[in-house]
Structure formats: structure tokens, C-alpha cells
Design an enzyme around this catalytic site. Structure first.
Site, short mmCIF file in Angstrom:
data_model
loop_
_atom_site.label_atom_id
_atom_site.label_comp_id
_atom_site.label_asym_id
_atom_site.label_seq_id
_atom_site.Cartn_x
_atom_site.Cartn_y
_atom_site.Cartn_z
N CYS A 265 78.47 -6.94 -114.11
CA CYS A 265 77.34 -7.82 -114.49
C CYS A 265 77.65 -8.72 -115.67
O CYS A 265 76.77 -9.47 -116.15
CB CYS A 265 76.11 -6.96 -114.73
SG CYS A 265 75.67 -5.99 -113.28
N ASN B 50 83.14 -6.61 -116.63
CA ASN B 50 82.55 -5.64 -115.70
C ASN B 50 81.65 -6.39 -114.70
O ASN B 50 81.47 -7.61 -114.82
CB ASN B 50 81.76 -4.61 -116.52
CG ASN B 50 80.48 -5.21 -117.06
OD1 ASN B 50 80.45 -6.36 -117.47
ND2 ASN B 50 79.42 -4.45 -117.05
N GLU C 54 78.33 -8.28 -118.91
CA GLU C 54 77.98 -8.05 -120.32
C GLU C 54 79.12 -7.41 -121.12
O GLU C 54 79.03 -7.33 -122.34
CB GLU C 54 76.71 -7.20 -120.44
CG GLU C 54 76.83 -5.73 -120.07
CD GLU C 54 76.66 -5.45 -118.58
OE1 GLU C 54 76.83 -6.40 -117.78
OE2 GLU C 54 76.38 -4.30 -118.22
P1 ADP Z 1 71.53 1.07 -115.24
O1 ADP Z 1 70.15 0.52 -115.48
O2 ADP Z 1 71.63 1.76 -113.90
O3 ADP Z 1 72.03 1.96 -116.34
P2 ADP Z 1 72.52 -1.69 -115.43
O4 ADP Z 1 71.69 -2.39 -114.42
O5 ADP Z 1 72.19 -1.89 -116.86
O6 ADP Z 1 72.58 -0.12 -115.11
O7 ADP Z 1 74.03 -2.09 -115.19
C1 ADP Z 1 75.00 -1.81 -116.18
C2 ADP Z 1 76.37 -1.83 -115.59
O8 ADP Z 1 76.51 -0.73 -114.70
C3 ADP Z 1 76.70 -3.04 -114.74
O9 ADP Z 1 77.09 -4.13 -115.48
C4 ADP Z 1 77.82 -2.48 -113.91
O10 ADP Z 1 79.03 -2.48 -114.63
C5 ADP Z 1 77.37 -1.07 -113.65
N1 ADP Z 1 76.63 -0.95 -112.38
C6 ADP Z 1 75.40 -1.38 -112.08
N2 ADP Z 1 75.07 -1.11 -110.80
C7 ADP Z 1 76.12 -0.48 -110.27
C8 ADP Z 1 76.45 0.06 -108.99
N3 ADP Z 1 75.61 0.00 -107.95
N4 ADP Z 1 77.65 0.61 -108.85
C9 ADP Z 1 78.50 0.68 -109.86
N5 ADP Z 1 78.27 0.20 -111.08
C10 ADP Z 1 77.11 -0.38 -111.29
#
Ligand code: ADP
Length: 565
Positions: free
Chosen positions: A268, A266, A270
């Protein structure tokens, strides 16, 4: 409810329900009720539904735990898509490629992020039989997805996130490694090179390795591994990309090898996922799992943590059933693996409360202690669920018989850690005082309250100290008025040597079945060799990937230090 001003701003901007005129019509209590009711409704018995709805509500409202953004945004609402992470296949034909473009758009509309491997596409210049023309290659199709991502702003507020991956033995690898050197290109993508064991061996021996055309398996060239390794490290040194994805390491931990081989992650990193696989994430706020021991010393509240892990696994397993997907393939695979991603946030704050420096053997030990505890509790819960409901349908007899193919991860928690007002994922604090660039260029100030409390208690607080810290890269290390013990305890990302960052990532990875999102921060004066050292160490220590970031190497940093905000 104990929400900070920053948290309220984030919630209002993106999560609380609004009417057609854009006026907020939901308060945070109602939001958490909406989520809790929607997720608990997956349980068939009404007594259990009611009990869990109340438990889930308290779990989130106390900020002990938060699910990923799509669950907060979409649970109990028409979209109903609850997962943050997806991987879509990219087949080597026009219909397949454009089916994927469409699926990507539909996922982005629901707030999910998408990862792709472009490794199956024939290289640039290869013959296309149906037209007699020449293929345009992986990078050109990344640009198509990039343009379509630009056109769709998710839910009207955020732009989609993508991960593009290419195997290091793909003939177009050099073009791929350079495709983000022009910072105006493929801006909606993070990119990573899928690194094989064969390649790493060739780097060590300073040998060559084969480039293989994926559509016919022909060896079409050879490259010196070190040159490619240097080029990746140089570009990452210059602007943070590409990252590395250790594809063979990831596949050694594949519990469903007869279904698929992992090719991508995905956005990021993880979650390493199969084609059409998705994952819903949730993170336990460790800062909220500390108590005072009999002697008054702070310690981890293990009992409460155990209860939280149990509840979080129940919650995320319910999310699997409550989830609604925009295309049927996603729903089928999600039911097949029932993958969930339980992680943590607030780890750096936990260490500070326990007075343990992040960059110390004790810090690593605490990471292992916490994560192995979480793993044991999560596995027990998932095994118990399997006794009642059976193991995940794709179970092949590999590993323990549990309800979910994967349980653990560490997400960046970029937004949810702001709602919980704690440090993100397993990352150290970025600075003691900083400005966070949240959305649409809004900057929110952040001061580490814990530092001020300790400094006042220990008698080293002064009016000028905050300003000195801002001038000192947001850090208190090296400031003579701060006692050495506290300089160590209040470590910031820049104080921590790259090797400590890598070792911390590896310490968590040891107990995690999915992967860890972490940035290996390097000081501005770091060299390309420093980047390579970090790469080699992370590979040796069994990480599934690595992302480095050298301070100041990109202009529009998400986190800005107090001095340049
Ligand atoms: P959150 O804190 O918003 O729940 P995270 O920063 O933990 O999200 O990111 C988790 C995952 O969500 C990322 O690895 C990615 O797959 C997805 N993600 C994060 N930001 C975005 C975005 N702007 N658009 C789409 N998916 C995102």
C-alpha cells in the site's frame, strides 16, 4: 468492552482463535490478553513485563491503539510473525528469482504483504548467456509470483497482497505500464512506476530521457517523457493503476545509504523498505483522544495523546524482538534497523468532532499539529530507548541517535479501523452512509452516528434525510436542509477536490519518516489532465508517492456507496 457489531464480525471471521473444527474458542478480551502478554514478554525485567502487559492490554481493549493484522493474528501463537510489510529483492538470475518466490509464499502464509522491484531484471529479449536463449523480462516474472500468490490463501482466509515496481528508465517500462489494463492479469499486484528526478525534469522541459538495460548499464533507447507521463496518467485514470513512487525523494530520506538504496515499497506504499526489510505497524485511534474543554468545546486531549505515543513506541519496539520470521535474512535485517511504523486512524472523525472541514486550511493545520506532536513524542521515546539499549545496529550517524531507524507512517488501517469502528488512516469518510464490502462478498451497513447526533441536536434531522444522502452519492453537501457549516464539516471523499487530498497527504508527510498511504479520489468526470495535475502537485510538495482513483472506474470497488451496494 465497547466493540461494535461490525467489529465483532471481523474479529470472529479472522482473528479470534478457533479449534480444529473451526469453532471460535477465544473472546476479544482473551485475544487482547494474548497479544499483550506475548509482546510484553520481550522485556527482560519481570516487573516491567507485568506492568507493560497490563498497560498494553488496556491500550488495545480501549481501542485507543491497535497493531497491524499479523500481530493480532499471530502474537502468542505458533507462527509468531507480526509484520504487515516486506520488501524482497529480485535478482537477475533464476536461482535468485525463485528463492524470492519461495520467501514470498512463506510470508503470505503469515499474513504479510510483499513488495518487489523488478528493475534489476534484464529486459525482455536480452540474451541469457547460460542457455543462449532470450530473457522473458520483468512482467513475465511478476506473473510467476502472481500465480504462486493465487495458490496460497493466507491462513485460509485472505489472499496475499503484492506491490510490483519498475523504474521508469527500464527498457520494458511501456509493457509494465499496460500490464494491468487487462483486468484479469496480475490481479494480486498493485503496480507503481519508480519515477526519477531526471524523468520529472524531462516532463517539465518536454524532453527525452534514456532507457537503460540494468544488467549491463547500456543505454538501449530514448523516450519522450511526456508521452510516458501521459500513458501512466491515462491508465491510472482508466483503472487506478499504476501509481507513482518518487524513488529519488525516498532515497534522500534514507538513514542507511551504505546498506542499500531504496527500490521498492510494500503493497500500500506507506513503507519504503530495503531488501529483506520489514515493518510492524500500529495505529493510534485519534477519535479516542478528544476531550471537552472548560468551555465545553471539544479539543484534542494532548496529554493523553502523548501518553499513547509513548506506549505505542514501547509496544512496537517490543514487537521487533517478539517477532519470528520464516527466513533468517528477514530476522537479521529487522534486528538491524528495528524499524517501526506508528500511525493514526480516525483522523477524519477527529476533525468532525472538532467541527473542522477536512478540505480547509484549518484541517491542514490540524493535521500538521497532530503529526508534529506525535513525531516529537515518538522521537523522544525512541531516543530514550537508545540511551539504555543503544541505537539500531545499522545506525550510520545520520539523523538523531535513536532505537529505531524509522518511527512513523500512515497505514491504510483497512481492517483495524473496522475493529476500532473509526475512519481509516488519514482518509476522509467515504460517505455519511455506506455499505462496506468486507470479506467473501459480505456487505456491512455503516451509518455515521456522529452525523445523526449533530443533525438531531441542530434540528435538521428528518426521516427522509438519510435516503436523500444515499441518493446524493453518500454526501450531505448541496442538500438545502443541511446548514452550510455542517455540509462543510461532514465532508466525504468525493466532496473533496483532488488538490485538497494531495495537500493533506503532503501535510502529514512533512512529519513522517516513512510514507503515507492515501488515495487521491477523483470524481467520475475528472480528466487525464486532472490526474497529471495531482501527480505534479504531489511531487512538488514532497510526497513519496501517489495513488489516484477515479470514482466508478473499476467495477469491484472495496468501498461501495449506498446507492450501488
Ligand atoms: P490492517 O488494517 O489489516 O492491519 P492495513 O490495511 O493497514 O492492514 O494494511 C497495512 C499493510 O498490510 C499493507 O500496506 C500491506 O503491506 C499489508 N496488507 C494489507 N492487506 C493485505 C493482504 N490481504 N495480504 C497481505 N498483506 C496485506
Amino acid at each position: 468492552m465497547n466493540l461494535s457489531d461490525n467489529a465483532l464480525k471481523v474479529l470472529e471471521k479472522r482473528y479470534l482463535g478457533k479449534d480444529e473444527a473451526g469453532v471460535v474458542r477465544e473472546n476479544p478480551e482473551q485475544m487482547f490478553r494474548r497479544i499483550a502478554d506475548a509482546i510484553a514478554s520481550s522485556n527482560s525485567q519481570s516487573s516491567e513485563r507485568e506492568f507493560l502487559a497490563e498497560e498494553y492490554y488496556r491500550f488495545m481493549a480501549s481501542l485507543d491503539f491497535l497493531p497491524n493484522s499479523p500481530t493480532i493474528m499471530n502474537a502468542g501463537r505458533p507462527l509468531g510473525q507480526l509484520s504487515a510489510c516486506f520488501v524482497l529483492p529480485v535478482g537477475d538470475s533464476m536461482p535468485e528469482i525463485f528463492d524470492t518466490v519461495k520467501a514470498t509464499a512463506l510470508i503470505h502464509q503469515t499474513g504479510g504483504g510483499t513488495g518487489f522491484s523488478f528493475s534489476r531484471l534484464r529486459p525482455k529479449g536480452a540474451v541469457v548467456r547460460s542457455t543462449g536463449g532470450q530473457a522473458s523480462g520483468p512482467v513475465s516474472f511478476m506473473k510467476v509470483i502472481n500465480a504462486s500468490t493465487d495458490a496460497i490463501k493466507q491462513g485460509g482466509t485472505r489472499r496475499g497482497a503484492n506491490m510490483g515496481i519498475l523504474r521508469v528508465d527500464h527498457p520494458d517500462i511501456l509493457e509494465f505500464i499496460d500490464c494491468k489494463m487487462d483486468l484479469t492479469q496480475v490481479t494480486n499486484f498493485n503496480i507503481s512506476v519508480a519515477i526519477t528526478d531526471v524523468f520529472m525534469q524531462a516532463v517539465k522541459e518536454d524532453g527525452e530521457y534514456d532507457l537503460i538495460a540494468p544488467h549491463n548499464g547500456e543505454v538501449v533507447g530514448r523516450l519522450r517523457a511526456r508521452e510516458v507521463f501521459d500513458k501512466i496518467a491515462h491508465n491510472a485514470w482508466a483503472n487506478g493503476e499504476p501509481g507513482l513512487f518518487f524513488i529519488d525523494t525516498a532515497n534522500r530520506a534514507n538513514p542507511t545509504p551504505s546498506r542499500w538504496t531504496y527500490e521498492a515499497t510494500n503493497p500500500c506504499g506507506e513503507q519504503v523498505l530495503g531488501p529483506y526489510e520489514s515493518c510492524n505497524l500500529g495505529s493510534i485511534n485519534l477519535e479516542r483522544h478528544v476531550r471537552s474543554s472548560a468551555t465545553g468545546k471539544p479539543e484534542v486531549d494532548w496529554e493523553r495523546l502523548g501518553r499513547s505515543v509513548y506506549l505505542a513506541v514501547r509496544f512496537l519496539d517490543n514487537v521487533v524482538d517478539a517477532n519470528r520470521f520464516p527466513i533468517p535474512e528477514l530476522a537479521a535485517v529487522n534486528q538491524g534497523t528495528r524499524r517501526i511504523g506508528l500511525g493514526i486512524m480516525g483522523f477524519a472523525r477527529l476533525l468532525m468532532r472538532l467541527e473542522i472541514p477536512y478540505d480547509s486550511e484549518e484541517g491542514l493545520e490540524m493535521a500538521e499539529k497532530v503529526m508534529s506532536f506525535i513525531r516529537d513524542e515518538a522521537e523522544r521515546t525512541s531516543q530514550d530507548l537508545a540511551k539504555v539499549h543503544g541505537p539500531f545496529p545499522y545506525y550510520e550517524g545520520i539523523g538523531t541517535r535513536k532505537r529505531n531507524s524509522h518511527l512513523l507512517t500512515i497505514a491504510p488501517t483497512g481492517t483495524i479501523s473496522m475493529i476500532a469502528d473509526t475512519s481509516s488512516g488519514c482518509e476522509p469518510e467515504f460517505s455519511i452512509i455506506w455499505y462496506k464490502n468486507v470479506m467473501d462478498g459480505t456487505h456491512l451497513p455503516y451509518t455515521l452516528e456522529m452525523f445523526e447526533i449533530v443533525a438531531r441536536r441542530e434540528g435538521f434531522w428528518s426521516d427522509g434525510l438519510a435516503e436523500k444522502i444515499v441518493q446524493n452519492h453518500g454526501s450531505c453537501r448541496g442538500l438545502s436542509e443541511v446548514p452550510e457549516k455542517w455540509q462543510k464539516v461532514f465532508a466525504t471523499a468525493h466532496d473533496i477536490a483532488p488538490r485538497w487530498h494531495v495537500r493533506m497527504q503532503a501535510a502529514f508527510q512533512k512529519y513522517i519518516d516513512a510514507a503515507v498511504s492515501k488515495t487521491i479520489n477523483l470524481p467520475q468526470e475528472a480528466t487525464v489532465e486532472d490526474v497529471e495535475d495531482a501527480y505534479l502537485l504531489s511531487f512538488e510538495l514532497g510526497c513519496k508517492g501517489i495513488t489516484v482513483y477515479r470514482d466508478g472506474s473499476r467495477h469491484n470497488q472495496v468501498l461501495n456507496l449506498g446507492t450501488n451496494a
